[in-house]
Design a protein around this motif. Structure first.
Motif, PDB file in Angstrom:
ATOM      1  N   LYS A 249      -7.210  16.369 -16.617  1.00 54.97           N
ATOM      2  CA  LYS A 249      -8.553  16.131 -17.168  1.00 54.97           C
ATOM      3  C   LYS A 249      -9.009  17.603 -17.940  1.00 54.97           C
ATOM      4  CE  LYS A 249     -10.263  12.971 -13.822  1.00 54.97           C
ATOM      5  NZ  LYS A 249     -11.242  12.705 -12.920  1.00 54.97           N
ATOM      6  N   PRO A 250      -9.600  17.392 -18.886  1.00 57.27           N
ATOM      7  CA  PRO A 250      -9.999  18.574 -19.722  1.00 57.27           C
ATOM      8  C   PRO A 250     -10.716  19.620 -18.986  1.00 57.27           C
ATOM      9  CG  PRO A 250     -10.424  16.535 -20.862  1.00 57.27           C
ATOM     10  CD  PRO A 250      -9.943  16.112 -19.757  1.00 57.27           C
TER      11      PRO A 250
ATOM     12  N   ILE B 293      -8.462  26.242 -15.353  1.00 57.99           N
ATOM     13  CA  ILE B 293      -7.061  26.660 -15.246  1.00 57.99           C
ATOM     14  C   ILE B 293      -7.048  27.962 -16.287  1.00 57.99           C
ATOM     15  CG2 ILE B 293      -4.587  26.866 -15.352  1.00 57.99           C
ATOM     16  CD1 ILE B 293      -4.939  23.819 -13.989  1.00 57.99           C
ATOM     17  N   ASN B 294      -7.478  27.740 -17.524  1.00 60.61           N
ATOM     18  CA  ASN B 294      -7.293  28.645 -18.440  1.00 60.61           C
ATOM     19  C   ASN B 294      -8.207  29.765 -18.541  1.00 60.61           C
ATOM     20  OD1 ASN B 294      -5.198  27.135 -19.911  1.00 60.61           O
ATOM     21  ND2 ASN B 294      -6.717  26.051 -21.276  1.00 60.61           N
TER      22      ASN B 294
END
Length: 63
Positions: free
Chosen positions: A2-3, A9-10
């Motif tokens: 999912k975005p 995470i980024n």
């Protein structure tokens, strides 16, 4: 994935990279400004910690 999960995470990767860079800068500063076994050992420990953060960042990018 999912975005919003990828975004989270980024964000974590970005923070980890910032921490490792800061640890590198502190380690380099210790090597430049101080002399002796204590400063060398401290700088080395900080460098090891920075390396561990970089490995975590690499692992997160592989997710």
């Amino acid at each position: 994935m999912k975005p919003h999960v990828r975004h989270k995470i980024n964000s974590i990767i970005f923070e980890i990279n910032a921490i490792s860079k800061e640890l590198d800068e502190i380690s380099n500063g210790l090597n430049r400004e101080f002399k002796g076994i204590g400063s060398t050992k401290s700088a080395s420990s900080l460098q090891n910690a920075a390396d561990k953060y970089r490995r975590v960042s690499y692992d997160l990018r592989r997710i």
